[in-house]
Write an enzyme that holds these catalytic residues in place. Structure first.
Site, mmCIF file in Angstrom:
data_model
loop_
_atom_site.group_PDB
_atom_site.id
_atom_site.type_symbol
_atom_site.label_atom_id
_atom_site.label_comp_id
_atom_site.label_asym_id
_atom_site.label_seq_id
_atom_site.Cartn_x
_atom_site.Cartn_y
_atom_site.Cartn_z
ATOM 1 N N ASP A 107 44.085 43.152 35.832
ATOM 2 C CA ASP A 107 43.113 42.271 35.375
ATOM 3 C C ASP A 107 42.861 42.232 33.861
ATOM 4 O O ASP A 107 43.285 43.179 32.932
ATOM 5 C CB ASP A 107 41.503 42.773 35.930
ATOM 6 C CG ASP A 107 41.628 42.753 37.456
ATOM 7 O OD1 ASP A 107 42.410 42.051 37.808
ATOM 8 O OD2 ASP A 107 40.901 43.834 37.605
HETATM 9 N N1 URA Z 1 43.024 46.786 40.983
HETATM 10 C C1 URA Z 1 42.158 46.096 40.197
HETATM 11 O O1 URA Z 1 40.844 46.098 40.733
HETATM 12 N N2 URA Z 1 42.465 45.612 38.951
HETATM 13 C C2 URA Z 1 43.574 45.772 38.571
HETATM 14 O O2 URA Z 1 43.731 45.177 37.240
HETATM 15 C C3 URA Z 1 44.530 46.320 39.411
HETATM 16 C C4 URA Z 1 44.095 46.797 40.369
#
Ligand code: URA
Length: 239
Positions: A107
Site C-alpha cells: 500500500d
Molecule cells: N497487507 C496490507 O494491509 N498492506 C500491505 O501493503 C501489505 C500487506
C-alpha cells in the site's frame, strides 16, 4: 549446438549461486541436475539462453538480461509503474533500464521490502496464492491486542472477501505484532488487524519468503545475489 559449444554446465551453476565449480560438479555427478528434463552428465555444455536447467527439479534462472532488485519502500510511494495522479512510484527508485515491475503490491503507506524484476515468470509464481510464498510484516497497531485477538488473527478472521487462512502471529511489543501470511489479498494485514479491533498505525514488510534484509535504508535498493534468486525460485516452486 555441437558438443563443444555453449558454456560448461558447472560454470553456469556456479555463476547462479550453487557454490564452487567443484560443488556444482558434485551436484551433476549425483544426478541432481537436469537439462531440458534429462539428467545431465559431467562435462555437459549448455546454451544458457535456451536450455532449461533444473536442480532437484527446481528451474535455475540463468537467462541473461533478467534483473532482480530488492527495495526498501518508503511510505508515501505507490507500487505501480505509472501513477495517473503523479505521485512518486517505486520504479522511480530503481534504475530505469531495463524496465522492471514490482512483484505484488505494498500500500501507499506501507513500508519495507519489495522486489522489482523483469522476470515475469518468477513474478507470477511469487504473487500467485497457490504457491503460498510467505510474507512477514511488523504491524504497529492501535491499542494492545489481547491474547484472544491474537488467537483470532492466528486462526483466521472473517473479511468481506472471505475468511483469512491461518497466520503466524507473535506479539513483539504490547502494541506491535509480527504477522506472516501467504495469501497477499488487498490490504490484508490492515484489514485483519482492523477486524480484531486494532487498526494498523504503521506497517513494514520485513520478509519475502527466504529474503529478509535489515540494512537497506528507506528508498535504498540492491540487486539480489544469484543465491537469493535461487532461494526465491525454490520457495516459489513448493506448493
Ligand atoms: N497487507 C496490507 O494491509 N498492506 C500491505 O501493503 C501489505 C500487506
Amino acid at each position: 549446438m555441437t558438443a563443444d559449444e555453449g558454456v560448461r554446465l558447472q560454470k553456469v551453476l556456479a555463476q547462479t549461486g550453487f557454490g564452487s565449480r567443484r560443488v556444482c560438479d558434485n551436484l551433476i555427478a549425483e544426478g541432481r541436475v537436469r537439462v531440458n528434463g534429462e539428467i545431465a552428465e559431467l562435462g555437459r555444455r549448455v546454451d544458457a539462453d535456451h536450455d532449461v536447467i533444473e536442480v532437484d527439479r527446481v528451474p535455475v534462472s540463468v537467462r541473461p538480461g533478467l534483473v532482480y532488485y530488492l527495495l526498501n519502500k518508503p511510505p508515501g510511494v505507490v507500487t505501480t509503474a505509472d501513477d495517473p495522479q503523479g505521485r512518486p512510484t517505486v520504479v522511480q527508485l530503481v534504475p530505469e533500464e531495463p524496465r522492471v515491475f514490482p512483484v505484488g503490491r505494498l500500500d501507499f503507506e506501507t513500508e519495507g521490502l519489495l522486489l522489482l524484476t523483469n522476470d515475469g515468470d518468477l513474478t507470477h509464481r511469487l504473487t500467485h496464492p497457490s504457491f503460498g510464498v510467505e510474507k512477514e510484516y511488523l504491524a504497529e497497531v492501535d491499542g494492545e491486542p489481547s491474547p484472544g485477538a491474537v488467537t483470532r488473527l492466528r486462526k483466521g478472521v472473517d473479511l468481506d472477501d472471505g475468511p483469512t487462512a491461518p497466520a503466524k502471529v507473535s506479539v513483539v511489543a504490547p502494541n506491535a505484532l509480527r504477522i506472516a501470511i501467504h495469501e497477499g489479498r488487498n490490504r490484508q494485514v490492515r484489514r485483519m488487524c482492523e477486524a480484531v479491533g486494532h487498526p494498523v498505525i504503521r506497517l513494514v514488510r520485513i520478509r519475502i519468503g527466504p529474503i529478509a534484509e535489515r540494512s537497506l535504508k528507506p528508498g535504498e535498493w540492491r540487486e539480489l545475489t544469484p543465491a537469493e534468486v535461487r532461494s526465491l525460485e525454490t520457495a516459489a516452486a513448493r506448493r
